[in-house]
Design a protein around this motif. Sequence first.
Motif, PDB file in Angstrom:
ATOM      1  N   THR A 116       1.043  -0.647  -0.055  1.00  8.00           N
ATOM      2  CA  THR A 116       0.096  -0.153  -0.286  1.00  8.00           C
ATOM      3  C   THR A 116       0.800   1.307   0.126  1.00  8.00           C
ATOM      4  O   THR A 116       0.478   2.309  -0.013  1.00  8.00           O
ATOM      5  CB  THR A 116      -0.544  -0.689   0.657  1.00  8.00           C
ATOM      6  OG1 THR A 116      -0.118  -0.208   2.437  1.00  8.00           O
ATOM      7  CG2 THR A 116      -2.086  -1.050   0.807  1.00  8.00           C
ATOM      8  N   PHE A 117       2.004   1.247  -0.332  1.00 12.78           N
ATOM      9  CA  PHE A 117       3.219   2.153  -0.244  1.00 12.78           C
ATOM     10  C   PHE A 117       4.186   1.876   0.007  1.00 12.78           C
ATOM     11  O   PHE A 117       5.083   0.782   0.135  1.00 12.78           O
ATOM     12  CB  PHE A 117       2.786   2.844   2.027  1.00 12.78           C
ATOM     13  CG  PHE A 117       3.402   4.091   1.842  1.00 12.78           C
ATOM     14  CD1 PHE A 117       3.051   5.187   1.276  1.00 12.78           C
ATOM     15  CD2 PHE A 117       4.968   4.487   1.898  1.00 12.78           C
ATOM     16  CE1 PHE A 117       3.084   6.605   1.329  1.00 12.78           C
ATOM     17  CE2 PHE A 117       5.426   6.061   2.672  1.00 12.78           C
ATOM     18  CZ  PHE A 117       4.262   6.620   1.788  1.00 12.78           C
ATOM     19  N   THR A 118       5.096   2.955  -1.410  1.00 17.07           N
ATOM     20  CA  THR A 118       6.193   2.275  -2.140  1.00 17.07           C
ATOM     21  C   THR A 118       7.163   3.789  -1.683  1.00 17.07           C
ATOM     22  O   THR A 118       6.221   4.949  -2.551  1.00 17.07           O
ATOM     23  CB  THR A 118       6.064   2.201  -3.049  1.00 17.07           C
ATOM     24  OG1 THR A 118       5.177   3.349  -3.796  1.00 17.07           O
ATOM     25  CG2 THR A 118       5.404   0.768  -3.904  1.00 17.07           C
ATOM     26  N   ILE A 119       8.597   3.107  -1.825  1.00 17.01           N
ATOM     27  CA  ILE A 119       9.694   4.219  -1.233  1.00 17.01           C
ATOM     28  C   ILE A 119      10.551   3.893  -2.164  1.00 17.01           C
ATOM     29  O   ILE A 119      10.924   3.336  -2.011  1.00 17.01           O
ATOM     30  CB  ILE A 119      10.109   4.367   0.162  1.00 17.01           C
ATOM     31  CG1 ILE A 119       8.955   4.563   1.432  1.00 17.01           C
ATOM     32  CG2 ILE A 119      10.855   5.590   0.424  1.00 17.01           C
ATOM     33  CD1 ILE A 119       9.336   4.692   2.869  1.00 17.01           C
ATOM     34  N   GLY A 120      10.265   4.987  -3.316  1.00 17.28           N
ATOM     35  CA  GLY A 120      11.926   4.412  -4.005  1.00 17.28           C
ATOM     36  C   GLY A 120      12.657   5.245  -4.365  1.00 17.28           C
ATOM     37  O   GLY A 120      12.771   6.711  -3.979  1.00 17.28           O
ATOM     38  N   LEU A 121      13.999   4.480  -3.991  1.00 12.90           N
ATOM     39  CA  LEU A 121      14.877   5.311  -3.988  1.00 12.90           C
ATOM     40  C   LEU A 121      15.392   5.016  -5.628  1.00 12.90           C
ATOM     41  O   LEU A 121      15.060   4.932  -6.768  1.00 12.90           O
ATOM     42  CB  LEU A 121      15.871   3.595  -4.260  1.00 12.90           C
ATOM     43  CG  LEU A 121      15.815   3.586  -2.618  1.00 12.90           C
ATOM     44  CD1 LEU A 121      16.910   2.327  -2.804  1.00 12.90           C
ATOM     45  CD2 LEU A 121      15.971   4.100  -1.510  1.00 12.90           C
ATOM     46  N   PHE A 122      16.352   6.979  -5.317  1.00 14.45           N
ATOM     47  CA  PHE A 122      16.824   7.373  -6.486  1.00 14.45           C
ATOM     48  C   PHE A 122      17.873   5.624  -7.000  1.00 14.45           C
ATOM     49  O   PHE A 122      18.055   5.321  -6.308  1.00 14.45           O
ATOM     50  CB  PHE A 122      17.746   8.606  -6.805  1.00 14.45           C
ATOM     51  CG  PHE A 122      16.564   9.935  -6.468  1.00 14.45           C
ATOM     52  CD1 PHE A 122      15.211   9.715  -6.590  1.00 14.45           C
ATOM     53  CD2 PHE A 122      16.945  10.930  -5.842  1.00 14.45           C
ATOM     54  CE1 PHE A 122      14.477  10.940  -6.226  1.00 14.45           C
ATOM     55  CE2 PHE A 122      16.244  12.344  -5.387  1.00 14.45           C
ATOM     56  CZ  PHE A 122      15.076  11.590  -5.855  1.00 14.45           C
ATOM     57  N   CYS A 123      18.465   6.455  -8.346  1.00 15.60           N
ATOM     58  CA  CYS A 123      19.242   5.058  -8.682  1.00 15.60           C
ATOM     59  C   CYS A 123      19.938   5.563  -9.535  1.00 15.60           C
ATOM     60  O   CYS A 123      19.047   4.925 -11.127  1.00 15.60           O
ATOM     61  CB  CYS A 123      18.305   3.495  -8.720  1.00 15.60           C
ATOM     62  SG  CYS A 123      19.523   1.655  -9.154  1.00 15.60           S
ATOM     63  N   MET A 124      21.089   5.193  -9.683  1.00 13.87           N
ATOM     64  CA  MET A 124      21.819   5.676 -10.465  1.00 13.87           C
ATOM     65  C   MET A 124      22.115   4.513 -11.333  1.00 13.87           C
ATOM     66  O   MET A 124      22.197   4.032 -13.040  1.00 13.87           O
ATOM     67  CB  MET A 124      22.842   6.863 -10.412  1.00 13.87           C
ATOM     68  CG  MET A 124      23.363   7.864 -11.581  1.00 13.87           C
ATOM     69  SD  MET A 124      22.550   8.014 -11.964  1.00 13.87           S
ATOM     70  CE  MET A 124      23.432   8.813 -14.044  1.00 13.87           C
ATOM     71  N   GLN A 125      23.126   3.860 -10.571  1.00 11.41           N
ATOM     72  CA  GLN A 125      23.131   1.613 -11.279  1.00 11.41           C
ATOM     73  C   GLN A 125      23.305   1.268  -9.365  1.00 11.41           C
ATOM     74  O   GLN A 125      23.327   2.122  -8.643  1.00 11.41           O
ATOM     75  CB  GLN A 125      24.713   2.053 -12.010  1.00 11.41           C
ATOM     76  CG  GLN A 125      26.020   2.411 -10.550  1.00 11.41           C
ATOM     77  CD  GLN A 125      26.465   3.691 -11.738  1.00 11.41           C
ATOM     78  OE1 GLN A 125      26.399   3.795 -12.902  1.00 11.41           O
ATOM     79  NE2 GLN A 125      27.545   3.764 -11.007  1.00 11.41           N
ATOM     80  N   CYS A 126      23.540  -0.207  -9.953  1.00  9.26           N
ATOM     81  CA  CYS A 126      23.993  -1.060  -8.733  1.00  9.26           C
ATOM     82  C   CYS A 126      24.849  -1.950  -9.264  1.00  9.26           C
ATOM     83  O   CYS A 126      25.364  -1.873 -10.366  1.00  9.26           O
ATOM     84  CB  CYS A 126      22.649  -2.490  -8.206  1.00  9.26           C
ATOM     85  SG  CYS A 126      21.227  -1.698  -7.203  1.00  9.26           S
TER      86      CYS A 126
END
Length: 377
Positions: A222-232
């Motif tokens: 029900t809740f999403t926290i999205g990380l910025f992501c240049m790359q893993c």
Amino acid sequence: MVKMKDDRIRSFDDLLSDVISAGICGKCGGCVSVCSANLIGALKLDENGFPAYVQKELCLECGLCYMTCPQTHTVREEVKSRFDWKEPVGNYTDVISARSTDADVRKAATDGGVVTSLLIHMLEVGHIDGAVVSTSKDGLKREATVATSREDILLAAGSHFGELPHLEEVGDRYTNYVSVIKYASKTNPVKLKKLAVVGTPCQITAIRNMQALAIVPSDIMTFTIGLFCMQCFEMDHLMEREFLKHWNVRLDDVSRMNIKEDFILTLNSGIKIHIPMKEIEEIARPACLRCEYFANDYADISVGGLGSPENYTTVMVRTIRGRMMIADALSKKSIELRTGRTEEERKVDRLGMISLIEEYAARKRTRGKSFMDKLQS
Ligand SMILES: Cc1cc2nc3c(=O)[nH]c(=O)nc-3n(C[C@H](O)[C@H](O)[C@H](O)COP(=O)(O)OP(=O)(O)OC[C@H]3O[C@@H](n4cnc5c(N)ncnc54)[C@H](O)[C@@H]3O)c2cc1C
Ligand code: SF4
Ligand code: SF4
Ligand code: SF4
């Protein structure tokens, strides 16, 4: 992006050819999750984290795995319209620089600890029953877990190394990518009905695809926290040697890693080393170099260090739910806005953060396209 020539239903065979063999599978685990959620059990993630058939005969050719995959963009228009997506980084109502008000959280966190304090707050007031986060295990290794207490959420804060950061400890290969989505789909929906998920853009997009297709158990996310992501990135022994050669750093000297404008290593001695993003591409996962997602456009809130001073988190508030949760956490003083700033200065900070987010999102799109072009030429 996969270009389709006709509208026949695609199955896992098509995912194998269009995404996995094409080198754009980010190992998010979405395809395996939807398949096993249907109790078919036809798929697994292999020892390298790539999806594979367990038994091809079990495949019903339903196409759910293909439609869930963030790289096929099958339901992209539906998701875009649900989230009122706009150029260039999706819909958002505000961008703030904030931090946790809890000293223990700040000490453990990657940036300002907003993610950890927000999750603890949402759990304690009953907005969620648990959170899928990534916690440290055996030194370097991280794994997904469902945290249902303040202690568990706090344990998962940040991206610290443990006491024995040797690659041998993690099976000769270290990766900072964790498949939270696969774990979320294993959660018992009878016990946990409201789950927050912290994830990279590919994982949050896969969840949004599942929700657009109404696939259980995406309804409990029900809740999403999205990380910025240049790359893993991932590192084996050979790369560890390169690391030493280029930057004179041994992994056992590193106490903390962070990605903001550049890649930041904090050594046990307290010294910080800033490595430009371009240089760190050497250890990026190949699929990440071909990926065009950066700002986690479909999350309820997107977070990163980019644009904020040290020990603060940049928060892009996107959905109504995101706005309510952040406002609630601010009003209950679980988190606070960057201190010592006037309203005018905050407006300037906001414009600066937006400009940087747009710049990095554009850089990532350009890089993704150029790597895809090289791959296809
Ligand atoms: C792989 C990766 C790439 C990133 N790339 C960038 C970037 O390019 N630019 C940028 O500005 N920010 C990037 N970030 C985000 C940044 O590092 C911080 O996570 C973010 O600013 C939140 O900080 P915080 O102090 O509020 O979070 P904290 O309070 O420390 O909480 C972080 C949360 O993230 C969870 N987590 C950690 N690693 C993972 C993972 N691999 N998968 C899913 N959840 C995880 C933890 O369990 C914890 O709940 C990246 C993060 C990760 C994990
Ligand atoms: S059964 Fe459906 S979801 Fe599972 S592998 Fe086959 S096509 Fe994909
Ligand atoms: S859904 Fe994720 S794991 Fe599956 S093929 Fe697509 S990118 Fe790879
Ligand atoms: S760059 Fe980030 S969003 Fe893209 S595939 Fe890699 S982990 Fe996923």
